[in-house]
Design a protein around this motif. Structure first.
Motif, PDB file in Angstrom:
ATOM      1  N   ASP A 141       0.831  -1.212   0.000  1.00 61.35           N
ATOM      2  CA  ASP A 141       0.000   0.000   0.000  1.00 61.35           C
ATOM      3  C   ASP A 141       0.865   1.261   0.000  1.00 61.35           C
ATOM      4  O   ASP A 141       0.552   2.248  -0.682  1.00 61.35           O
ATOM      5  N   LEU A 142       1.967   1.231   0.741  1.00 64.51           N
ATOM      6  CA  LEU A 142       2.845   2.396   0.840  1.00 64.51           C
ATOM      7  C   LEU A 142       3.558   2.660  -0.484  1.00 64.51           C
ATOM      8  O   LEU A 142       3.678   3.813  -0.921  1.00 64.51           O
ATOM      9  N   ILE A 143       4.016   1.603  -1.167  1.00 69.02           N
ATOM     10  CA  ILE A 143       4.684   1.780  -2.453  1.00 69.02           C
ATOM     11  C   ILE A 143       3.707   2.291  -3.502  1.00 69.02           C
ATOM     12  O   ILE A 143       4.043   3.167  -4.309  1.00 69.02           O
ATOM     13  N   SER A 194      12.968  -1.730  -0.438  1.00 68.23           N
ATOM     14  CA  SER A 194      12.978  -3.140  -0.797  1.00 68.23           C
ATOM     15  C   SER A 194      14.025  -3.394  -1.874  1.00 68.23           C
ATOM     16  O   SER A 194      14.172  -2.615  -2.811  1.00 68.23           O
ATOM     17  N   GLY A 195      14.756  -4.479  -1.726  1.00 66.38           N
ATOM     18  CA  GLY A 195      15.759  -4.830  -2.719  1.00 66.38           C
ATOM     19  C   GLY A 195      16.347  -6.198  -2.433  1.00 66.38           C
ATOM     20  O   GLY A 195      15.697  -7.057  -1.848  1.00 66.38           O
ATOM     21  N   PHE A 196      17.601  -6.388  -2.852  1.00 69.94           N
ATOM     22  CA  PHE A 196      18.240  -7.692  -2.762  1.00 69.94           C
ATOM     23  C   PHE A 196      19.701  -7.532  -2.397  1.00 69.94           C
ATOM     24  O   PHE A 196      20.306  -6.490  -2.595  1.00 69.94           O
ATOM     25  N   VAL A 197      20.279  -8.626  -1.925  1.00 69.18           N
ATOM     26  CA  VAL A 197      21.711  -8.730  -1.711  1.00 69.18           C
ATOM     27  C   VAL A 197      22.190  -9.927  -2.529  1.00 69.18           C
ATOM     28  O   VAL A 197      21.579 -10.992  -2.513  1.00 69.18           O
ATOM     29  N   HIS A 198      23.300  -9.743  -3.262  1.00 70.91           N
ATOM     30  CA  HIS A 198      23.907 -10.859  -3.989  1.00 70.91           C
ATOM     31  C   HIS A 198      25.402 -10.807  -3.741  1.00 70.91           C
ATOM     32  O   HIS A 198      26.110  -9.967  -4.297  1.00 70.91           O
ATOM     33  N   PRO A 220      16.216  -0.546  -5.138  1.00 70.66           N
ATOM     34  CA  PRO A 220      15.536   0.352  -6.074  1.00 70.66           C
ATOM     35  C   PRO A 220      14.135   0.779  -5.679  1.00 70.66           C
ATOM     36  O   PRO A 220      13.587   1.709  -6.277  1.00 70.66           O
ATOM     37  N   TRP A 221      13.498   0.097  -4.718  1.00 72.07           N
ATOM     38  CA  TRP A 221      12.087   0.357  -4.449  1.00 72.07           C
ATOM     39  C   TRP A 221      11.913   0.998  -3.082  1.00 72.07           C
ATOM     40  O   TRP A 221      12.357   0.470  -2.063  1.00 72.07           O
ATOM     41  N   LEU A 222      11.215   2.130  -3.061  1.00 67.08           N
ATOM     42  CA  LEU A 222      11.037   2.894  -1.832  1.00 67.08           C
ATOM     43  C   LEU A 222       9.584   3.320  -1.695  1.00 67.08           C
ATOM     44  O   LEU A 222       8.981   3.804  -2.656  1.00 67.08           O
ATOM     45  N   GLY A 223       9.025   3.137  -0.522  1.00 68.92           N
ATOM     46  CA  GLY A 223       7.680   3.615  -0.233  1.00 68.92           C
ATOM     47  C   GLY A 223       7.714   4.522   0.989  1.00 68.92           C
ATOM     48  O   GLY A 223       8.373   4.199   1.983  1.00 68.92           O
ATOM     49  N   GLY A 263      16.087   5.922   2.406  1.00 68.43           N
ATOM     50  CA  GLY A 263      16.474   5.675   1.015  1.00 68.43           C
ATOM     51  C   GLY A 263      17.965   5.518   0.822  1.00 68.43           C
ATOM     52  O   GLY A 263      18.397   4.776  -0.077  1.00 68.43           O
ATOM     53  N   TYR A 264      18.803   6.191   1.637  1.00 65.87           N
ATOM     54  CA  TYR A 264      20.243   6.197   1.425  1.00 65.87           C
ATOM     55  C   TYR A 264      21.038   5.744   2.651  1.00 65.87           C
ATOM     56  O   TYR A 264      21.784   4.776   2.612  1.00 65.87           O
TER      57      TYR A 264
END
Length: 400
Positions: free
Chosen positions: A233-235, A283-287, A294-297, A313-314
């Motif tokens: 909902d926030l995104i 929201s994102g990933f670690v590899h 890349p995704w921020l709400g 965000g940062y």
């Protein structure tokens, strides 16, 4: 086997095909993708496949011992099955007509980074160059067998762009597709990050961190999947705040669920709460040591009073990544001016297209028009400093 190099000559390597990355052992795939971007890993390919209706085929090369040494994902279809906005007619926007028929994409159909030809890092340079040429030839043969009107590699960074060019792919059309902000974590702590910035910026960041700390907001890893409905909902609200077309929260929740399913512990979701109410999520990933966020709400009413945007965000991802030994964070494609001011680099991503001979002249003109417009739009949106950083990396092969 070559006794001098310990490698199998390219001429003896056999090309086979698979219809899913699950037909390839994760360890074998990740060995081929080692040193490439996050978007080449086995988990990402599984995540990608679930979201596509295009026809998928993996071209695979094994040496005489059966070891996987190279791979090329391909995606085929018309505009009705290719994911928007990555259909070729949406990659290059220009007044000149551009190809719009059946296409075959190499490397990736989603995302904004594409390593092109995946070859094991331990393949010697001469063998690698020969293998890259063989891969390009097989890719073209596949496209011809499918009756493609054109082929393309989308979202290609600078180094793979050069490798594809050396392998003979991409003439005559290379167009700027997107730009992302990345931060190399050459420091073990957040204070080390601050020390890499000018004094005025360090003071500004410390002030923003104090505002956030004094706000009383709490932050930490999300409850997966318990927080997914609130995060979705926030995104969605954030997309609407920035004027994007409406999107169903169920789509965002499905994306979050796929992240958790295919990445497990490598899923990265951080949230902020105000007395229990969710007011921010990234929201994102670690590899390995690579991070992508890349995704921020955001709840913008709260964000205006608490410096939540910059912190969530940062700063919090940087702090989190340095604690876990991260070496690079990809912060995505938007708000580049703010990111450059905080020490991030601008990385251009290119679209390489090979149209049919009949479309060649029109496509080249469209690319030139697109690149001129793209640079001016980038300057308007991001200012002179990011534009100067982008211009310094403008590919010599990209027609202006």
């Amino acid at each position: 086997m070559d006794p001098d190099t310990g490698t199998t000559p390219v001429t003896t390597m056999a090309c086979t095909a698979a219809e899913s990355v699950d037909e390839v052992a994760p360890d074998a795939w990740n060995a081929v993708a080692a040193g490439a971007s996050f978007f080449a890993c086995h988990g990402w390919q599984r995540f990608l496949e679930e979201r596509l209706t295009a026809s998928i085929r993996y071209l695979l090369w094994h040496d005489g011992d059966g070891r996987l040494v190279a791979a090329l994902p391909t995606y085929a279809g018309g505009p009705d099955v290719m994911p928007r906005p990555f259909t070729l007619t949406h990659v290059i926007q220009a007044d000149t007509g551009v190809p719009s028929g059946f296409s075959v994409l190499g490397g990736s159909a989603y995302g904004y980074q594409n390593d092109g030809l995946l070859i094991r890092p331990d393949v010697p340079p001469r063998e690698r160059a020969a293998l890259a040429r063989a891969m390009v030839g097989e890719f073209r043969s596949l496209a011809r067998s499918l009756g493609a009107d054109h082929t393309a590699f989308l979202c290609v960074p600078q180094a793979p762009l050069a490798e594809l060019a050396t392998a003979g792919y991409g003439h005559p059309s290379v167009g700027l597709m997107s730009t992302v902000a990345t931060l190399e974590l050459s420091f073990p702590t957040f204070d080390g990050y601050l020390g890499s910035l000018p004094a005025r910026r360090r003071s500004e960041i410390r002030r923003e961190r104090r505002i956030f700390r004094d706000s009383g907001l709490s932050w930490g890893p999300a409850d997966v999947p318990g927080d997914f409905d609130e995060i979705a909902d926030l995104i969605v609200a954030t997309y609407q705040h920035h004027g994007y077309p409406p999107i169903d929260p169920a789509v965002i929740r499905g994306n979050l669920e796929a992240q958790a399913r295919f990445f497990g512990e490598d899923t990265l979701v951080l949230v902020c709460r105000d007395e229990g109410r969710l007011v921010g999520a990234v929201s994102g990933f670690v590899h390995g040591t690579q991070w992508i966020v890349p995704w921020l709400g955001l709840d913008y009413e709260v964000a205006q009073k608490t410096a939540l945007y910059f912190n969530l965000g940062y700063y919090l991802p940087i702090e989190h990544a340095t604690r876990r030994g991260g070496t690079m964070i990809d912060f995505g494609v938007n708000a580049l001016h703010a990111k450059v001011l905080r020490g991030m680099e601008i990385e251009p991503k290119w679209a390489l297209v090979e149209p049919s001979a009949d479309d060649e002249a029109g496509w080249s003109a469209a690319v030139r028009t697109h690149n001129r417009r793209g640079l001016e739009e980038f300057r308007t949106a991001n200012g002179e400093r990011p534009t100067a950083l982008l211009s310094a990396k403008w590919s010599a092969r990209a027609p202006r």
